[in-house]
Motif scaffolding. Sequence first.
Motif, short mmCIF file in Angstrom:
data_model
loop_
_atom_site.label_atom_id
_atom_site.label_comp_id
_atom_site.label_asym_id
_atom_site.label_seq_id
_atom_site.Cartn_x
_atom_site.Cartn_y
_atom_site.Cartn_z
N PHE A 13 20.41 4.07 -78.03
CA PHE A 13 21.79 3.77 -77.64
C PHE A 13 21.87 2.40 -76.97
O PHE A 13 22.78 2.13 -76.19
N GLY A 14 20.89 1.55 -77.27
CA GLY A 14 20.95 0.15 -76.85
C GLY A 14 20.63 -0.10 -75.39
O GLY A 14 20.96 -1.16 -74.86
N GLU A 15 19.96 0.85 -74.74
CA GLU A 15 19.65 0.70 -73.32
C GLU A 15 18.15 0.51 -73.11
O GLU A 15 17.34 0.84 -73.97
N LYS A 16 17.78 -0.01 -71.93
CA LYS A 16 16.37 -0.19 -71.61
C LYS A 16 15.74 1.15 -71.26
O LYS A 16 16.34 1.96 -70.55
N PRO A 17 14.51 1.40 -71.74
CA PRO A 17 13.83 2.64 -71.36
C PRO A 17 13.50 2.64 -69.87
O PRO A 17 13.26 1.60 -69.28
N LEU A 18 13.54 3.81 -69.27
CA LEU A 18 13.37 3.91 -67.81
C LEU A 18 12.39 4.99 -67.39
O LEU A 18 11.67 4.85 -66.41
N PHE A 19 12.34 6.09 -68.16
CA PHE A 19 11.78 7.32 -67.62
C PHE A 19 10.26 7.41 -67.68
O PHE A 19 9.68 8.34 -67.14
N THR A 20 9.59 6.47 -68.35
CA THR A 20 8.13 6.41 -68.26
C THR A 20 7.69 5.28 -67.34
O THR A 20 6.52 4.93 -67.30
N SER A 21 8.64 4.69 -66.60
CA SER A 21 8.29 3.64 -65.65
C SER A 21 7.62 4.24 -64.41
O SER A 21 7.72 5.43 -64.15
N LYS A 22 6.91 3.38 -63.67
CA LYS A 22 6.12 3.81 -62.51
C LYS A 22 6.63 3.14 -61.23
O LYS A 22 7.29 2.10 -61.27
#
Length: 430
Positions: free
Chosen positions: A160-169
């Motif tokens: 949906f054209g957004e930056k991934p976030l949920f595997t960030s630390k």
Amino acid sequence: MKRKFIILAALVLLASTLVSGQEEITIRIKEGMPMIPVALPDFQFTEASLPNNEIKSLIYETLWRDLEYSRVFKLVPREHYSYISRFDANAINFKDWASIQANILISGQLEMTADERIIFSLKVYEVNSARFIFGRNYGGKKDLGRMIAHRVADEMMKHFGEKPLFTSKIVYVFESGKDRDIYIMDYDGSRPTRITYSNALDMLPSWSADNEKILYTSYRNLSPELFMFDIYTGKTELLSSGGSNYAADWSPVADQIVFTSSKNGNAEIFLKDMKTGKEKQLTFNPAIDTTPCWSPNGREIAFTSQRSGTPQIYIMDAEGSNIRRITTEGSYHDSSTWSPDGMRLAFVSRIENRFDIYVFNLKSNEISKLTENAGRNENPSWSPDGRHLVFSSNRSGKYQLYLMDYDGRNIRQITSAGENKMPKWQKLYK
């Protein structure tokens, strides 16, 4: 130390593949659009699967919390699902899901193998048109269920054209008794992993631009020295000593760091070339200059200086010229951190002995207060997508780490054991 490296590297082994046989569609959302209503019916086991409701619930609930936290998607309430016929992945009644205001439908199928491996199949549909949007297959060991859910949530963001976030630390300082060590954890506070083991104080961690190294200050040699830890090799390297050396920040566009050092007698901002090892002093002022922070384009540096008599936030060009003052009111401001879009600076202000987090809009010159009437709030750090911040607060009686949205809403506590401080969210997700 090697054991810790293996724990982090194991995440890379988790595999995902495209779901074949159907054409994928990428949907782009525009800034300012309302959140997208998403339905997430319970996952189903395949016929070949061994039953494991614990794993199924872990993946489902983790994905639900991720999407709920995104501020991109709005989950259709679970109680609405009882108004329509039971979900069947092989015969989807899209009119039913449209009737409860779902725009996007997520279908998940889980298979647990005899050797305790997870095979998870994701399919995402646009409800009104009954179109298949995209699909993925994920595989991994039993203990990677939470990571599979985070990767599914990231895939949703990307499509949906957004930056991934949920595997960030997030890297941070864990304090127990007199000991302080550096830890890394998932964005939601799960899977904390210790990375320093000295008997001295380790503090003020930050990420390298490639997210593979951690910069931090340690008193292991009695005076505060700057060190670098390589997550993938487990090696630790001394970067700067002599005087006090702390508060390092890695350039997002070059192999350079800025940090505070008193090696020449006064606390000043220094730049170090990480390829040549050469250092250059950027500020020259009898007052204290400290806590430098690169702008996202690497052209400017925000920092705290007492050159006006009290700690205030300043910005200078990357070579140390063109210094201008940002904060003009109040007597204490510190810990500035640049938002990923370069438009905002978050920082800490002390007003009437209360420490709260504020955001300065560099375009409009407006200041917003994000925390209020809840203990001492410090060390803000932006999420990679700029929609959230992590910060430390003693609102519960002990210092713990919290997440909040960019407007101060939706505050979540993510640590509870010991005391936890000085968080830094990965600047750039890889």
